[in-house]
Structure formats: C-alpha cells, structure tokens
Design an enzyme around this catalytic site. Structure first.
Site, PDB file in Angstrom:
ATOM      1  CD  GLU A  36      -1.595  -2.487   2.193  1.00  0.00           C
ATOM      2  OE1 GLU A  36      -0.573  -2.156   3.018  1.00  0.00           O
ATOM      3  OE2 GLU A  36      -2.617  -3.086   2.188  1.00  0.00           O
ATOM      4  CE1 TYR A  51       7.505   0.811  -3.245  1.00  0.00           C
ATOM      5  CE2 TYR A  51       5.307   2.111  -3.314  1.00  0.00           C
ATOM      6  CZ  TYR A  51       6.589   2.070  -2.601  1.00  0.00           C
ATOM      7  OH  TYR A  51       6.961   2.070  -1.420  1.00  0.00           O
TER       8      TYR A  51
END
Length: 144
Positions: A103, A115
């Site tokens: 998250e 990411y």
C-alpha cells in the site's frame, strides 16, 4: 553501495530515517520484532557504515507483503529504493513467492512511480487508510 540483510546494529539509523520520513513511524521494537520473524525479510542499503535506506517484506505462503521502504532524504533520487526493491523481490522469488503487494499513499507520486517502474500495478484503494494526514492508500500488486 551494498544491499544486505538488516541487523540489529542498523536499527538506530533505520529508526532515524523512519522518523524523518513518516508521520506515524514504526518503533525500534516494531522493527526488531518484525526482523526476528522467520518469514520476514528486511534489507538495508549501506555505504561505509551509513544506512542510506531500508525495506522490508512479510512472507505468507507464496506472497510477499512489502511493509517498509524509505531512503534517507539526502540520498533520494539515486535509484537506491529501486535497487533495494529489486533485491527484496529477488529474495522473495528465491523463497517461492509468486506475487508481491503493498500500500502507498495516494498522493505519494514518486513512490507510486517507483513501484510502477518495477512492474507493480494499481488494483484499488483503501479509503482513509492513512492518518496524519488522512489519505487513501493505493493497493498495488506485482505478479511473476
């Protein structure tokens, strides 16, 4: 720069980076306890005894839950986070993991881009997941 497993002697520097980075930082004890768990992996990026960054992952069956990623402010923009995460994912692959999740704050564009560059994709939101300030979390997954 060397990326290696985190050890207890790193925790003071890790906590300094953690406290400087996050509004609700993990404690020394939280890191120590997590590091000791059999299926967890924690790494540091180090240069001449200085911890430049760290990352961690909890293992569960064939999945890695990435819990922590931070780089010292003075060393950001040098691909340290990218290199640490590549190494962390390789550790997971070596353990038989087939997917990884994390998250990230919805407003943390730099982290989300990192990411995505590693192959993670957005798979949803957790409403008001973070506090100080309240913000949604983007749920991201990487599948082998």
């Amino acid at each position: 720069m060397k990326i290696r497993p985190m050890v207890n002697k790193d925790l003071e520097q890790v906590c300094d980076i953690e406290n400087d980075t996050f509004s609700e930082p993990w404690s020394y004890n939280s890191f120590s306890t997590s590091m000791a768990a059999r299926d967890n992996t924690y790494l540091v990026a180090e240069e001449e005894g200085e911890v430049l960054g760290y990352c961690g992952m909890w293992g569960s069956v064939d999945e890695g839950q990435i819990t922590n990623v931070a780089v010292k402010k003075s060393h950001r923009g040098k691909k340290i986070g990218h290199k640490m995460l590549q190494t962390l994912i390789q550790y997971g692959k070596d353990e038989g993991f087939t997917s990884f999740t994390l998250e990230v704050r919805e407003g943390n564009v730099a982290a989300r881009k990192l990411y995505e560059n590693l192959g993670f994709t957005n798979s949803g939101l957790r409403k008001n997941f973070y506090s100080k300030p309240t913000e949604n979390a983007v749920i991201m997954w990487y599948y082998l």
